[in-house]
Motif scaffolding. Sequence first.
Motif, PDB file in Angstrom:
ATOM      1  N   ASN A  99      -8.753  -3.853   2.750  1.00  0.00           N
ATOM      2  CA  ASN A  99      -7.622  -3.808   3.670  1.00  0.00           C
ATOM      3  C   ASN A  99      -7.982  -4.654   4.889  1.00  0.00           C
ATOM      4  O   ASN A  99      -9.058  -4.475   5.460  1.00  0.00           O
TER       5      ASN A  99
ATOM      6  N   GLY B  97       0.787  -1.229   0.000  1.00  0.00           N
ATOM      7  CA  GLY B  97       0.000   0.000   0.000  1.00  0.00           C
ATOM      8  C   GLY B  97       0.814   1.271   0.000  1.00  0.00           C
ATOM      9  O   GLY B  97       0.269   2.357  -0.154  1.00  0.00           O
TER      10      GLY B  97
ATOM     11  N   ASN C  16      -1.782   2.095  -4.348  1.00  0.00           N
ATOM     12  CA  ASN C  16      -2.863   2.356  -3.406  1.00  0.00           C
ATOM     13  C   ASN C  16      -3.989   3.053  -4.153  1.00  0.00           C
ATOM     14  O   ASN C  16      -3.940   3.156  -5.380  1.00  0.00           O
TER      15      ASN C  16
ATOM     16  N   HIS D 251      -4.564  -4.151   0.071  1.00  0.00           N
ATOM     17  CA  HIS D 251      -3.322  -3.738   0.719  1.00  0.00           C
ATOM     18  C   HIS D 251      -3.520  -3.446   2.191  1.00  0.00           C
ATOM     19  O   HIS D 251      -4.632  -3.265   2.671  1.00  0.00           O
TER      20      HIS D 251
END
Length: 181
Positions: A143, A105, A109, A124
């Motif tokens: 995430n 990330g 991203n 990520h």
Amino acid sequence: MKWLIASDIHGSALYCGELIKAFGREGADRLLLLGDLLYHGPRNDLPKGYAPKEVIAQLSGLKDKIFCVRGNCEAQVDQMVLPFPVMAEYCLIETADRLVFATHGHVYNTDNPPALFEGDVLLHGHTHIPAKTQVPAGWWYLNPGSVSIPKEGSPRGYLTLEKGLFLWNTLEGREYDRLAL
């Protein structure tokens, strides 16, 4: 195949041990680590149970089941002490006719996404905050949060992925969110 996906252990043997217990409890086939395994980084306080050498030993026992991408805290010395690759910027998983682009990330991203199609997933860690967001282009940002240093009141946790179903779980195994793709 069932994946357990986690990020940001940051050298905590305590929480790495909890993650390994979760891996066994979940009956996962593979463990995907999204970086920042051993070092806590200059922006974070030391996590509880900080013992990077113990984390090395814990993860080494699963070396044949681990896929890993490089976090912003990984360095060449980490690759020298870990028996599985840790320096790749990303890894690709194809599931349920979708591409999952897994990275830490800090490079790729939501502000700097890779080439993704509608329905694909950018997965990520890095922020230490769990996320499930569909962006205007139609792909998803997911995430798992952080194993050892969660932020913004989020739980210590991980994701599982099986047959296109993502489940967010606490380290204790309590599901708190899901996404079927």
